[in-house]
Design a protein around this motif. Structure first.
Motif, PDB file in Angstrom:
ATOM      1  N   MET A   1      49.090  38.644  62.548  1.00 54.92           N
ATOM      2  CA  MET A   1      48.649  37.940  61.343  1.00 54.92           C
ATOM      3  C   MET A   1      48.059  38.929  60.343  1.00 54.92           C
ATOM      4  SD  MET A   1      45.775  34.938  60.947  1.00 54.92           S
ATOM      5  CE  MET A   1      44.429  36.060  61.276  1.00 54.92           C
ATOM      6  N   ARG A   2      48.325  38.643  59.074  1.00 54.93           N
ATOM      7  CA  ARG A   2      47.685  39.398  58.008  1.00 54.93           C
ATOM      8  C   ARG A   2      46.976  38.433  57.067  1.00 54.93           C
ATOM      9  NH1 ARG A   2      51.446  43.288  54.737  1.00 54.93           N
ATOM     10  NH2 ARG A   2      52.749  41.401  54.601  1.00 54.93           N
ATOM     11  N   ALA A   3      45.907  38.921  56.448  1.00 51.05           N
ATOM     12  CA  ALA A   3      45.178  38.156  55.433  1.00 51.05           C
ATOM     13  C   ALA A   3      45.186  38.952  54.145  1.00 51.05           C
ATOM     14  CB  ALA A   3      43.742  37.896  55.887  1.00 51.05           C
ATOM     15  N   ALA A   4      45.031  38.254  53.030  1.00 51.52           N
ATOM     16  CA  ALA A   4      44.947  38.893  51.721  1.00 51.52           C
ATOM     17  C   ALA A   4      43.951  38.124  50.875  1.00 51.52           C
ATOM     18  CB  ALA A   4      46.313  38.908  51.041  1.00 51.52           C
ATOM     19  N   ILE A   5      43.339  38.819  49.924  1.00 57.14           N
ATOM     20  CA  ILE A   5      42.441  38.185  48.965  1.00 57.14           C
ATOM     21  C   ILE A   5      43.151  38.175  47.624  1.00 57.14           C
ATOM     22  CG2 ILE A   5      40.137  38.133  47.956  1.00 57.14           C
ATOM     23  CD1 ILE A   5      40.196  37.983  51.044  1.00 57.14           C
ATOM     24  N   TYR A   6      43.459  36.983  47.154  1.00 55.42           N
ATOM     25  CA  TYR A   6      44.228  36.822  45.926  1.00 55.42           C
ATOM     26  C   TYR A   6      43.481  35.949  44.930  1.00 55.42           C
ATOM     27  CZ  TYR A   6      48.583  38.259  48.409  1.00 55.42           C
ATOM     28  OH  TYR A   6      49.563  38.928  49.096  1.00 55.42           O
ATOM     29  N   PHE A   7      43.741  36.188  43.651  1.00 56.21           N
ATOM     30  CA  PHE A   7      43.414  35.177  42.650  1.00 56.21           C
ATOM     31  C   PHE A   7      44.608  34.246  42.519  1.00 56.21           C
ATOM     32  CE2 PHE A   7      44.235  33.581  38.375  1.00 56.21           C
ATOM     33  CZ  PHE A   7      43.159  32.719  38.254  1.00 56.21           C
ATOM     34  N   THR A   8      44.348  32.957  42.484  1.00 51.19           N
ATOM     35  CA  THR A   8      45.356  31.975  42.145  1.00 51.19           C
ATOM     36  C   THR A   8      44.655  30.828  41.442  1.00 51.19           C
ATOM     37  OG1 THR A   8      47.294  30.767  42.969  1.00 51.19           O
ATOM     38  CG2 THR A   8      45.276  30.601  44.277  1.00 51.19           C
ATOM     39  N   PRO A   9      45.267  30.229  40.439  1.00 50.44           N
ATOM     40  CA  PRO A   9      44.603  29.119  39.751  1.00 50.44           C
ATOM     41  C   PRO A   9      44.519  27.901  40.658  1.00 50.44           C
ATOM     42  CG  PRO A   9      46.824  29.427  38.903  1.00 50.44           C
ATOM     43  CD  PRO A   9      46.563  30.573  39.836  1.00 50.44           C
ATOM     44  N   ARG A  74      32.531  36.178  54.415  1.00 53.43           N
ATOM     45  CA  ARG A  74      32.293  37.293  53.483  1.00 53.43           C
ATOM     46  C   ARG A  74      32.807  36.956  52.094  1.00 53.43           C
ATOM     47  NH1 ARG A  74      30.332  39.939  50.477  1.00 53.43           N
ATOM     48  NH2 ARG A  74      30.225  42.211  50.275  1.00 53.43           N
ATOM     49  N   LEU A  75      33.956  36.272  52.008  1.00 51.79           N
ATOM     50  CA  LEU A  75      34.474  35.938  50.687  1.00 51.79           C
ATOM     51  C   LEU A  75      33.600  34.881  50.021  1.00 51.79           C
ATOM     52  CD1 LEU A  75      36.623  36.489  48.590  1.00 51.79           C
ATOM     53  CD2 LEU A  75      38.012  34.672  49.613  1.00 51.79           C
ATOM     54  N   SER A  76      33.075  33.962  50.790  1.00 51.18           N
ATOM     55  CA  SER A  76      32.159  32.984  50.223  1.00 51.18           C
ATOM     56  C   SER A  76      30.943  33.676  49.617  1.00 51.18           C
ATOM     57  CB  SER A  76      31.717  31.992  51.309  1.00 51.18           C
ATOM     58  OG  SER A  76      30.777  31.074  50.801  1.00 51.18           O
ATOM     59  N   GLN A  77      30.403  34.634  50.341  1.00 53.95           N
ATOM     60  CA  GLN A  77      29.254  35.407  49.855  1.00 53.95           C
ATOM     61  C   GLN A  77      29.625  36.214  48.617  1.00 53.95           C
ATOM     62  OE1 GLN A  77      28.227  38.920  52.173  1.00 53.95           O
ATOM     63  NE2 GLN A  77      26.053  38.347  52.107  1.00 53.95           N
ATOM     64  N   PHE A  78      30.788  36.852  48.671  1.00 56.94           N
ATOM     65  CA  PHE A  78      31.238  37.678  47.557  1.00 56.94           C
ATOM     66  C   PHE A  78      31.403  36.833  46.295  1.00 56.94           C
ATOM     67  CE2 PHE A  78      34.552  39.567  44.924  1.00 56.94           C
ATOM     68  CZ  PHE A  78      34.153  40.884  44.835  1.00 56.94           C
ATOM     69  N   CYS A  79      32.076  35.704  46.407  1.00 58.29           N
ATOM     70  CA  CYS A  79      32.358  34.867  45.238  1.00 58.29           C
ATOM     71  C   CYS A  79      31.096  34.221  44.677  1.00 58.29           C
ATOM     72  CB  CYS A  79      33.394  33.807  45.587  1.00 58.29           C
ATOM     73  SG  CYS A  79      35.053  34.495  45.826  1.00 58.29           S
ATOM     74  N   ALA A  80      30.145  33.947  45.542  1.00 53.02           N
ATOM     75  CA  ALA A  80      28.896  33.352  45.069  1.00 53.02           C
ATOM     76  C   ALA A  80      28.176  34.275  44.099  1.00 53.02           C
ATOM     77  CB  ALA A  80      27.994  33.024  46.256  1.00 53.02           C
ATOM     78  N   ALA A  81      28.439  35.571  44.200  1.00 50.18           N
ATOM     79  CA  ALA A  81      27.768  36.552  43.329  1.00 50.18           C
ATOM     80  C   ALA A  81      28.579  36.893  42.078  1.00 50.18           C
ATOM     81  CB  ALA A  81      27.487  37.825  44.116  1.00 50.18           C
ATOM     82  N   GLN A 199      37.799  32.030  40.721  1.00 51.67           N
ATOM     83  CA  GLN A 199      37.889  31.785  42.153  1.00 51.67           C
ATOM     84  C   GLN A 199      38.787  32.835  42.800  1.00 51.67           C
ATOM     85  OE1 GLN A 199      39.669  27.832  42.403  1.00 51.67           O
ATOM     86  NE2 GLN A 199      41.716  28.705  42.514  1.00 51.67           N
ATOM     87  N   LEU A 200      38.621  33.012  44.087  1.00 52.44           N
ATOM     88  CA  LEU A 200      39.512  33.829  44.898  1.00 52.44           C
ATOM     89  C   LEU A 200      39.879  33.052  46.143  1.00 52.44           C
ATOM     90  CD1 LEU A 200      37.798  37.360  44.723  1.00 52.44           C
ATOM     91  CD2 LEU A 200      39.786  36.567  43.429  1.00 52.44           C
ATOM     92  N   ALA A 201      41.041  33.357  46.688  1.00 49.78           N
ATOM     93  CA  ALA A 201      41.529  32.638  47.868  1.00 49.78           C
ATOM     94  C   ALA A 201      41.930  33.622  48.957  1.00 49.78           C
ATOM     95  CB  ALA A 201      42.722  31.768  47.497  1.00 49.78           C
ATOM     96  N   ILE A 202      41.792  33.173  50.184  1.00 47.91           N
ATOM     97  CA  ILE A 202      42.367  33.882  51.322  1.00 47.91           C
ATOM     98  C   ILE A 202      43.762  33.316  51.557  1.00 47.91           C
ATOM     99  CG2 ILE A 202      42.202  34.375  53.784  1.00 47.91           C
ATOM    100  CD1 ILE A 202      39.165  34.004  53.530  1.00 47.91           C
ATOM    101  N   PHE A 203      44.764  34.184  51.483  1.00 41.05           N
ATOM    102  CA  PHE A 203      46.131  33.831  51.847  1.00 41.05           C
ATOM    103  C   PHE A 203      46.421  34.444  53.211  1.00 41.05           C
ATOM    104  CE2 PHE A 203      46.364  32.505  47.616  1.00 41.05           C
ATOM    105  CZ  PHE A 203      47.638  32.138  47.188  1.00 41.05           C
ATOM    106  N   HIS A 215      44.595  29.763  52.892  1.00 41.11           N
ATOM    107  CA  HIS A 215      43.690  29.374  53.983  1.00 41.11           C
ATOM    108  C   HIS A 215      42.415  28.732  53.447  1.00 41.11           C
ATOM    109  CE1 HIS A 215      41.321  29.607  57.667  1.00 41.11           C
ATOM    110  NE2 HIS A 215      40.397  30.281  57.000  1.00 41.11           N
ATOM    111  N   SER A 216      41.855  29.328  52.385  1.00 41.39           N
ATOM    112  CA  SER A 216      40.627  28.786  51.801  1.00 41.39           C
ATOM    113  C   SER A 216      40.474  29.331  50.390  1.00 41.39           C
ATOM    114  CB  SER A 216      39.399  29.157  52.646  1.00 41.39           C
ATOM    115  OG  SER A 216      39.254  30.568  52.732  1.00 41.39           O
TER     116      SER A 216
END
Length: 223
Positions: A1-9, A74-81, A199-203, A215-216
């Protein structure tokens, strides 16, 4: 499995729905968004697999003892800032061999956010295999990009980062000329319009070659 951090509307936004129909697939639910099209589908197969997005942290295999729950937290924490900001969209623009949505000018906010994200998620990433490095064709990269690939797992970070939301695969000039009228008509309403980055999403790619799924999603919360 791989994960990525993307912007998507947002999934229900006009831009997301239009792009998903163009590509033929919705990464939020994995479902087809239109009937198959013999001519277009091969030309958009690559971006359709990844889903409509802009890469912030490129796909990575998870390091030992890392799981999606940890990346999510971690992404939740990152985006909150992060504070929302806006760019002006230019679409469709041709970038080399493919078409994409791009900002009309360089954005300091995008660059700052991308660098912070790449650094924040580096500890979650497993080292690239020799095969993965070879697939990036390092002989075609600049010295700086090869250094980025070795240290960060992706050549196009920091000074080499360019925000883009891909709308086609690599095209010949003839294919690009044939596809351009449909692209112009489909995305006319978005060219020159404001695109909010909030926003940012985990793909997630569950197995090699599989379509990426959302994913979120985490919203920016700083005021």
């Amino acid at each position: 499995m791989r994960a990525a951090i993307y912007f998507t509307p947002p999934a229900g936004s006009p831009l997301a729905m239009t792009a998903n129909r163009w590509l033929g697939r919705n990464p939020f639910d994995g479902e087809a968004t239109r009937e198959p099209e013999l001519i277009r589908d091969p030309l958009v197969a690559s971006p359709a697999r990844y889903g409509f997005h802009a890469t912030i942290v490129a796909p990575f295999a998870l390091a030992d003892a890392v799981d999606l729950a940890g990346i999510d937290a971690r992404l939740s924490q990152f985006c909150a800032a992060q504070r929302p900001f806006a760019i002006t969209a230019r679409v469709p623009e041709r970038l080399g061999a493919f078409f994409a949505l791009v900002p009309d000018e360089q954005s300091a906010e995008l660059s700052t956010m991308e660098e912070a994200a790449v650094r924040a998620f580096a500890p979650f990433r497993a080292p690239l295999s020799k095969e993965a490095i070879a697939r990036r064709r390092p002989d075609r990269l600049t010295e700086r990009q090869r250094a980025h690939l070795a240290e960060w797992g992706y050549p196009y970070v920091f000074e080499d980062f360019r925000f883009h939301m891909t709308l086609s695969g690599a095209l010949t000039d003839e294919q690009a000329e044939a596809l351009r009228p449909d692209l112009d008509e489909t995305f006319a309403a978005f060219d020159g319009e404001t695109l909010t980055i909030d926003q940012l999403a985990i793909f997630v790619e569950p197995e090699p070659g599989a379509p990426f799924r959302v994913h979120s999603v985490h919203r920016f919360e700083a005021l």
